[in-house]
Design an enzyme around this catalytic site. Structure first.
Site, mmCIF file in Angstrom:
data_model
loop_
_atom_site.group_PDB
_atom_site.id
_atom_site.type_symbol
_atom_site.label_atom_id
_atom_site.label_comp_id
_atom_site.label_asym_id
_atom_site.label_seq_id
_atom_site.Cartn_x
_atom_site.Cartn_y
_atom_site.Cartn_z
ATOM 1 N N ILE A 1 0.835 -1.374 -0.091
ATOM 2 C CA ILE A 1 0.025 -0.053 0.017
ATOM 3 C C ILE A 1 0.908 1.355 0.083
ATOM 4 C CG2 ILE A 1 -2.205 -1.114 0.982
ATOM 5 C CD1 ILE A 1 -1.223 0.081 3.796
ATOM 6 N N ASN B 1 12.573 -8.285 5.357
ATOM 7 C CA ASN B 1 12.945 -7.627 6.556
ATOM 8 C C ASN B 1 12.704 -8.454 7.733
ATOM 9 O OD1 ASN B 1 13.979 -5.140 5.296
ATOM 10 N ND2 ASN B 1 11.739 -4.633 5.239
ATOM 11 N N VAL C 1 5.221 -5.281 9.549
ATOM 12 C CA VAL C 1 4.298 -6.439 9.935
ATOM 13 C C VAL C 1 4.861 -7.648 10.377
ATOM 14 C CG1 VAL C 1 2.183 -7.527 9.011
ATOM 15 C CG2 VAL C 1 2.524 -5.065 8.284
ATOM 16 N N HIS D 1 6.420 -11.171 4.764
ATOM 17 C CA HIS D 1 6.058 -10.725 3.452
ATOM 18 C C HIS D 1 7.455 -10.544 2.713
ATOM 19 C CE1 HIS D 1 6.168 -7.574 6.305
ATOM 20 N NE2 HIS D 1 6.574 -6.616 5.285
ATOM 21 N N HIS E 1 9.249 -8.473 -0.344
ATOM 22 C CA HIS E 1 8.699 -7.411 -0.949
ATOM 23 C C HIS E 1 9.614 -7.723 -2.520
ATOM 24 C CE1 HIS E 1 8.082 -4.607 1.981
ATOM 25 N NE2 HIS E 1 8.449 -5.375 2.903
#
Lengths: 106, 106
Positions: free
Chosen positions: B31, B85, B92, B96, B98
């Protein structure tokens, strides 16, 4: 292949201080560190970049090794970042996975 | 788990424009994009961060999916970067990966 710096490191023609190695993978510091710890996790086989890893066992092995190195390098709770550059962004055309930490700004 | 934004996306409680999904993995845009293309490759299972991926099949699947998405998103020759990360750097606490590109400066 003879011009590849990482193949030359693998073959002992260029010296590197190995953090870890086995039959498939070698790990050594980046010569231009961008964090206190900056290691490269590199397949011994000359694979130009990430999208060309076709062997699923090697793919699994590489990232399992990254997990182990995070622990061994003391980065587990220490703001680490994994980076892989490709599509022309990479500086050496032999796949290398950057592991950096601690990162002070994301 | 109910507070996890990515679990809520998985469960349809928060809307996301899925680029891809299957039984194990979902892919949707960040987002807060930091490049023209900025996708997140996310396991559907709630795994807090990269070092906690213990299932070798999932580890393989995640990175095979990243390879496929690089191609499908037109990033193959387009200066892409993969970033993960962890250790407190992540924003979060649900793994995830990236995928960004094109990156103008390494």
């Amino acid at each position: 292949m003879n011009d590849c710096i990482f193949c030359q490191i693998r073959d002992g023609k260029i010296q590197a201080k190995f953090f870890y190695q086995d039959e498939d993978v070698m790990v050594f510091p980046d010569i231009h560190p961008r964090a206190k710890t900056h290691l490269l996790i590199v397949p011994k086989k000359h694979i130009p970049e990430f999208i060309f890893v076709e062997d699923e066992n090697l793919r699994e092995k590489l990232f399992h090794t990254v997990q182990q190195i995070i622990n061994q390098a003391g980065l587990k709770d220490n703001r680490y970042q994994i980076r892989i550059n490709g599509g022309g962004l990479q500086d050496v055309d032999h796949l290398h996975i950057h592991l950096l930490g601690p990162i002070t700004a994301a």
